[in-house]
Design a protein around this motif. Structure first.
Motif, PDB file in Angstrom:
ATOM      1  N   SER A   1      18.849 111.827   9.888  1.00  0.00           N
ATOM      2  CA  SER A   1      18.777 113.278  10.078  1.00  0.00           C
ATOM      3  C   SER A   1      19.864 113.993   9.284  1.00  0.00           C
ATOM      4  O   SER A   1      21.011 113.551   9.237  1.00  0.00           O
ATOM      5  CB  SER A   1      18.927 113.621  11.567  1.00  0.00           C
ATOM      6  N   THR A   2      19.503 115.090   8.673  1.00  0.00           N
ATOM      7  CA  THR A   2      20.479 115.907   7.931  1.00  0.00           C
ATOM      8  C   THR A   2      20.897 117.146   8.716  1.00  0.00           C
ATOM      9  O   THR A   2      21.817 117.848   8.306  1.00  0.00           O
ATOM     10  CB  THR A   2      19.890 116.345   6.584  1.00  0.00           C
ATOM     11  N   SER A   3      20.266 117.393   9.847  1.00  0.00           N
ATOM     12  CA  SER A   3      20.561 118.604  10.617  1.00  0.00           C
ATOM     13  C   SER A   3      21.371 118.324  11.876  1.00  0.00           C
ATOM     14  O   SER A   3      21.784 119.258  12.560  1.00  0.00           O
ATOM     15  CB  SER A   3      19.249 119.306  11.008  1.00  0.00           C
ATOM     16  N   ALA A   4      21.578 117.054  12.184  1.00  0.00           N
ATOM     17  CA  ALA A   4      22.380 116.679  13.352  1.00  0.00           C
ATOM     18  C   ALA A   4      22.949 115.290  13.111  1.00  0.00           C
ATOM     19  O   ALA A   4      22.532 114.578  12.199  1.00  0.00           O
ATOM     20  CB  ALA A   4      21.542 116.719  14.633  1.00  0.00           C
ATOM     21  N   ARG A   5      23.904 114.897  13.957  1.00  0.00           N
ATOM     22  CA  ARG A   5      24.587 113.617  13.767  1.00  0.00           C
ATOM     23  C   ARG A   5      24.437 112.761  15.014  1.00  0.00           C
ATOM     24  O   ARG A   5      24.779 113.184  16.112  1.00  0.00           O
ATOM     25  CB  ARG A   5      26.078 113.858  13.488  1.00  0.00           C
ATOM     26  N   LEU A   6      23.904 111.553  14.821  1.00  0.00           N
ATOM     27  CA  LEU A   6      23.795 110.613  15.928  1.00  0.00           C
ATOM     28  C   LEU A   6      25.191 110.145  16.311  1.00  0.00           C
ATOM     29  O   LEU A   6      25.939 109.616  15.488  1.00  0.00           O
ATOM     30  CB  LEU A   6      22.930 109.418  15.523  1.00  0.00           C
TER      31      LEU A   6
END
Length: 463
Positions: free
Chosen positions: A240-245
């Protein structure tokens, strides 16, 4: 320890708090009842006092055991009569936080929770987290190379330490408080002390790398058929580029069922009826964005990953309930007070095969064995507890270890992932660690601590 020696110790360290064994008997020893078996506890106030204590013990041939939050699970802080405890709780200052360089200089007795709180003021975080954050100290975490739930992204404590200060067994102070990432100036000796469990020296100050923290986080609980399915979910969110795991924790059914019963969770309140549960944490600029990414991501990967059920937390209370399933692991000890517990690293692609193999191997030892398995999915670190209702013999414990550890080293895994070796895994270390590695470790110990002053008997056998 004689009264005369104890008096000499008090005279040598007049500003330190010193307690004898009678006083220790009235105090809580922490996770391990053996922690306060020593003849005395000394709480120095600074590095100079630690060095004076080390010199005293070296001169008198006294074993010295460093202790932090006393949350260790491998007996690394256990003590016995005649030994002295160096309690680092007095070295509890956060000396500096540089928000531009993203570095914190902290004393060894600072708790992880305290550092997290101080760094959060600057929108930063130490990049490591674990359930014992309120009591686990930075010095102890360095000494055990702690991992936690964010290791898959940020590495273990070894990767968070830029530099450190440590008192050597002869009382000299090794100071390499480098606060930059790039340094290629000969042997990087700080790594001798990271993960050494206090057997080569006492860590007193640490330079910790900090990372920007997400503005908000969201959580989800996902039911999946196996670890391979859970890994497909994790792989999607890692891209994901919009949030971080920020977390990916897996719970096999037996563990999840125990927690459901212990915490009185009703079957309809969370998606609990699945062979495996996956607890996800996701960070983003705001809570709405984080939840939306979780919802959209799960919908996208639902069929491909074979998801059985899932729920994105709609409130902080619901998110906390999800995390309680993973973090309140003391419920195992309440159900099985003598349960042997283990901590392994398994190569990611072999998790399902590994769990199936150990379940069969344990049943072959005892048909009643149905282990509780849970852990950090994204880095392959599994925690395993055996459902024993009484103490097991030394021979049975070794047989369980052999089932769990068989082939791990050859496959690239480890019999000890993040809890250390201490006393509990010392025999396993002799049986399962690489023999050349063991020989080198003994040589290093003999060179740096020839008098065996530092945490004697831990990690390396005294032979």
């Amino acid at each position: 320890m004689s009264n005369g020696l104890l008096s000499s110790l008090r005279a040598t360290l007049p500003d330190a708090s010193i307690r004898d064994n009678a006083e220790l008997a009235t105090r809580d020893p922490g996770f391990d009842a053996r922690n306060f078996g020593a003849s005395a506890l000394v709480r120095p106030r600074d590095t100079t006092s630690v060095a004076a204590l080390v010199k005293f013990c070296a001169e008198h041939g006294i074993g010295l055991v460093a202790q932090g939050g006393r949350t260790g699970l491998a007996g690394g802080a256990a003590t016995s009569a005649g030994q002295v405890i160096c309690d680092l709780g007095g070295l509890n200052q956060i000396e500096e936080i540089d928000p531009f360089a993203r570095v914190a200089i902290v004393q060894a007795g600072v708790t992880l929770g305290a550092l997290q709180g101080a760094a959060a003021v600057h929108g930063l975080d130490p990049g490591i987290d674990l359930a014992a954050r309120g009591s686990a100290t930075i010095g102890g975490m360095v000494s055990t190379n702690a991992g936690g739930i964010m290791a898959f992204r940020n590495g273990t404590m070894r990767h968070r330490v830029l530099g450190l200060e440590a008192v050597l067994p002869d009382g000299r102070v090794f100071c390499d408080l480098t606060r930059v990432l790039k340094t290629s100036a000969g042997y990087d000796l700080k790594h001798l002390f990271i993960g050494a469990e206090g057997t080569l020296g006492i860590v007193t100050r640490v330079a910790v790398q900090l990372d920007p923290v997400a503005g908000a986080s969201a959580a989800a609980l996902v039911g999946v058929p196996d670890a391979a399915s859970a890994q497909r979910v994790v792989r999607h969110f890692l891209g994901s580029t919009s949030a971080r795991l920020t977390a990916a924790e897996i719970l096999w059914r037996n563990f999840a069922s125990l927690m459901q019963r212990a915490l009185n969770y009703s079957p309809g309140s969370l998606p609990l009826d699945a062979p495996c549960l996956l607890v996800l944490g996701l960070g983003a600029d705001n809570i709405e964005a984080a939840r939306q990414v979780l919802e959209d991501g799960l919908a996208t990967v639902w069929e491909e990953a074979g998801i059985i059920d899932g729920l994105v937390a709609s409130s902080e209370a619901q998110a906390a309930a999800m995390w309680r399933l993973r973090e309140e692991t003391e419920q195992i000890e309440r159900a099985h007070p003598m349960a042997p517990s283990f901590d392994v690293s398994v190569p990611a692609g072999t998790l399902d095969a590994y769990v199936a193999r150990i379940e069969a191997g344990l049943r072959a030892l005892d048909a009643s064995y149905t282990p509780y398995v849970y852990g950090h999915l994204a880095d392959g670190n599994l925690h395993i507890s055996i459902n024993c209702d009484g103490p097991v013999s030394h021979e049975r414990h070794a047989a369980i270890e052999d089932v769990l550890y068989e082939g791990l080293r050859e496959a690239g895994g480890s019999f000890s992932a993040e809890h250390g070796v201490g006393l509990e895994k010392r025999e396993a270390y002799e049986r399962h660690a690489d023999p050349v590695k063991r020989d080198l470790a003994k040589a290093i110990k003999a060179l740096i601590d020839p008098g065996d002053v530092m945490n004697p008997g831990k990690v390396i056998s005294g032979e």
